[in-house]
Write a protein that holds these residues in place. Structure first.
Motif, mmCIF file in Angstrom:
data_model
loop_
_atom_site.group_PDB
_atom_site.id
_atom_site.type_symbol
_atom_site.label_atom_id
_atom_site.label_comp_id
_atom_site.label_asym_id
_atom_site.label_seq_id
_atom_site.Cartn_x
_atom_site.Cartn_y
_atom_site.Cartn_z
ATOM 1 N N VAL A 1 0.833 -1.200 0.000
ATOM 2 C CA VAL A 1 0.000 0.000 0.000
ATOM 3 C C VAL A 1 0.866 1.247 0.000
ATOM 4 N N SER A 2 1.918 1.267 0.812
ATOM 5 C CA SER A 2 2.751 2.467 0.860
ATOM 6 C C SER A 2 3.471 2.678 -0.464
ATOM 7 N N LYS A 3 3.845 1.585 -1.132
ATOM 8 C CA LYS A 3 4.488 1.707 -2.446
ATOM 9 C C LYS A 3 3.508 2.334 -3.444
ATOM 10 N N THR A 4 2.256 1.851 -3.423
ATOM 11 C CA THR A 4 1.246 2.398 -4.318
ATOM 12 C C THR A 4 0.990 3.866 -4.002
ATOM 13 N N SER A 5 1.003 4.207 -2.713
ATOM 14 C CA SER A 5 0.709 5.569 -2.297
ATOM 15 C C SER A 5 1.728 6.567 -2.825
ATOM 16 N N SER A 6 3.006 6.157 -2.901
ATOM 17 C CA SER A 6 4.024 7.098 -3.318
ATOM 18 C C SER A 6 4.073 7.277 -4.833
ATOM 19 N N GLU A 7 3.539 6.327 -5.565
ATOM 20 C CA GLU A 7 3.615 6.377 -7.024
ATOM 21 C C GLU A 7 2.233 6.071 -7.600
ATOM 22 N N GLY A 8 1.710 6.968 -8.431
ATOM 23 C CA GLY A 8 0.406 6.724 -9.032
ATOM 24 C C GLY A 8 -0.754 6.941 -8.091
ATOM 25 N N TYR A 9 -0.589 7.858 -7.134
ATOM 26 C CA TYR A 9 -1.619 8.120 -6.137
ATOM 27 C C TYR A 9 -1.993 9.599 -6.172
ATOM 28 N N GLU A 10 -3.291 9.880 -6.281
ATOM 29 C CA GLU A 10 -3.793 11.255 -6.232
ATOM 30 C C GLU A 10 -4.499 11.433 -4.895
ATOM 31 N N LYS A 11 -3.976 12.271 -4.020
ATOM 32 C CA LYS A 11 -4.526 12.328 -2.662
ATOM 33 C C LYS A 11 -5.955 12.840 -2.592
ATOM 34 N N LYS A 12 -6.457 13.519 -3.621
ATOM 35 C CA LYS A 12 -7.847 13.986 -3.613
ATOM 36 C C LYS A 12 -8.802 12.999 -4.282
ATOM 37 N N CYS A 13 -8.278 11.912 -4.830
ATOM 38 C CA CYS A 13 -9.095 10.947 -5.572
ATOM 39 C C CYS A 13 -9.695 9.919 -4.617
ATOM 40 N N ILE A 14 -11.015 9.824 -4.599
ATOM 41 C CA ILE A 14 -11.712 8.891 -3.727
ATOM 42 C C ILE A 14 -11.344 7.445 -4.040
ATOM 43 N N PHE A 15 -11.162 7.111 -5.312
ATOM 44 C CA PHE A 15 -10.828 5.733 -5.660
ATOM 45 C C PHE A 15 -9.402 5.382 -5.238
ATOM 46 N N CYS A 16 -8.472 6.330 -5.316
ATOM 47 C CA CYS A 16 -7.121 6.098 -4.804
ATOM 48 C C CYS A 16 -7.168 5.820 -3.301
ATOM 49 N N LYS A 17 -7.999 6.568 -2.596
ATOM 50 C CA LYS A 17 -8.137 6.357 -1.152
ATOM 51 C C LYS A 17 -8.727 4.983 -0.851
ATOM 52 N N ILE A 18 -9.730 4.570 -1.621
ATOM 53 C CA ILE A 18 -10.345 3.247 -1.417
ATOM 54 C C ILE A 18 -9.318 2.145 -1.639
ATOM 55 N N VAL A 19 -8.592 2.218 -2.752
ATOM 56 C CA VAL A 19 -7.605 1.194 -3.088
ATOM 57 C C VAL A 19 -6.502 1.122 -2.032
ATOM 58 N N ASN A 20 -6.212 2.243 -1.385
ATOM 59 C CA ASN A 20 -5.161 2.289 -0.371
ATOM 60 C C ASN A 20 -5.705 2.090 1.054
ATOM 61 N N ASN A 21 -6.918 1.526 1.149
ATOM 62 C CA ASN A 21 -7.532 1.190 2.436
ATOM 63 C C ASN A 21 -7.680 2.383 3.379
ATOM 64 N N GLU A 22 -7.930 3.569 2.833
ATOM 65 C CA GLU A 22 -8.105 4.754 3.653
ATOM 66 C C GLU A 22 -9.574 5.057 3.930
ATOM 67 N N MET A 23 -10.485 4.306 3.327
ATOM 68 C CA MET A 23 -11.912 4.619 3.437
ATOM 69 C C MET A 23 -12.712 3.532 4.165
ATOM 70 N N GLY A 24 -12.108 2.419 4.456
ATOM 71 C CA GLY A 24 -12.830 1.325 5.100
ATOM 72 C C GLY A 24 -13.734 0.547 4.153
ATOM 73 N N THR A 25 -13.574 0.759 2.862
ATOM 74 C CA THR A 25 -14.358 0.044 1.852
ATOM 75 C C THR A 25 -13.755 -1.344 1.649
ATOM 76 N N GLU A 26 -14.611 -2.360 1.591
ATOM 77 C CA GLU A 26 -14.122 -3.719 1.366
ATOM 78 C C GLU A 26 -13.624 -3.862 -0.066
ATOM 79 N N LEU A 27 -12.386 -4.284 -0.194
ATOM 80 C CA LEU A 27 -11.829 -4.561 -1.512
ATOM 81 C C LEU A 27 -12.107 -6.016 -1.842
ATOM 82 N N LEU A 28 -12.800 -6.246 -2.938
ATOM 83 C CA LEU A 28 -13.107 -7.598 -3.366
ATOM 84 C C LEU A 28 -11.919 -8.225 -4.075
#
Length: 163
Positions: free
Chosen positions: A14-41
């Motif tokens: 997750v931290s690797k993804t966060s530093s590269e290819g991550y937009e901090k204002k993007c809701i989907f980036c936050k979901i993929v990086n487990n910042e929203m509590g959304t279940e990733l299937l």
């Protein structure tokens, strides 16, 4: 409803993804990086999948690139394998949830400017026959605002060709 296997990245991933290819204002980036509590299937280094927060059908999933990528208008011919893989993952998630009739499924993308999130995302809806009237309008195939995945693939495949 059958249980869905969850594949989540380790914290190091997750931290690797966060530093590269991550937009901090993007809701989907936050979901993929487990910042929203959304279940990733599903989540791997290339693509991720989660349920749509406002489902348009009994099964409504979003398949997104794990790293931030612009909308479908920003894609080129080189992105065809990614789009095909997104569709394949959508089919796998449906099958894991006991959706076996893939003829009653809708796969597509909102066509800008009609997309509320700029992170590329494939809508996977099933059964399409059970979509509400409003969902049938919002996710209407090959309209000005929604393009079927197979049509997008054809469009991308034809980019760069001369007639």
């Amino acid at each position: 409803m059958a249980a869905v296997e969850t594949t989540q990245p380790a914290l190091a991933d997750v931290s690797k993804t966060s530093s590269e290819g991550y937009e901090k204002k993007c809701i989907f980036c936050k979901i993929v990086n487990n910042e929203m509590g959304t279940e990733l299937l599903h989540c791997d280094e290339d693509i991720s999948c989660f349920r749509d927060i406002k489902p348009g059908a009994p099964h409504h999933y979003l398949v997104v690139p794990t790293k931030h990528m612009g909308n479908c208008k920003s894609l080129g011919k080189e992105h065809v394998p990614l789009v095909k893989r997104m569709v394949e993952l959508g089919k796998e998630i449906l099958q894991k949830n006991n959706v076996t009739d893939l003829s009653d499924v809708r796969f597509g993308f909102h066509w800008p400017p009609f997309s509320s999130v700029t992170h590329l995302h494939l809508h996977v809806l099933a059964p399409a026959s059970q979509m509400s009237l409003m969902s049938r309008v919002v996710y209407r195939l090959n309209s000005y605002w929604f393009i079927a995945a197979d049509q997008l693939i054809e469009l991308l495949d034809s980019k760069g060709e001369t007639t």
